[in-house]
Write an enzyme that holds these catalytic residues in place. Structure first.
Site: not given
Length: 80
Positions: A12-15
């Site tokens: 998922v964001c920000p990953y």
């Protein structure tokens, strides 16, 4: 020049952006990478963020339950 692939399905964001950026940092200017994401916000956030960092987004293509983001590493800071 080999084509790189990065599977970020399940991330998922920000990953998603951070991991994509780390791979691009290891690449030479002009090299491309296929980034696969399945988190809907990543399909727009990753391309937008990569462009802000000077990389070129060649396409965002829907694929099954996710998206394929094709990105080309931009020039080095001193070359820009």
């Amino acid at each position: 020049m080999k084509k790189r692939r990065l599977d970020l399905c399940g991330e998922v964001c920000p990953y998603t952006f951070v991991k994509a950026l780390l791979v691009l940092e290891e690449m030479e200017p002009g090299e491309t990478v296929d980034i696969t994401v399945d988190y809907p916000p990543a399909a727009s956030n990753v391309p937008r963020s990569l462009a802000l960092y000077g990389h070129e987004v060649l396409g965002v293509i829907p694929r099954g339950q996710g998206w394929l983001i094709v990105a080309r590493k931009g020039p080095k800071e001193e070359d820009a």
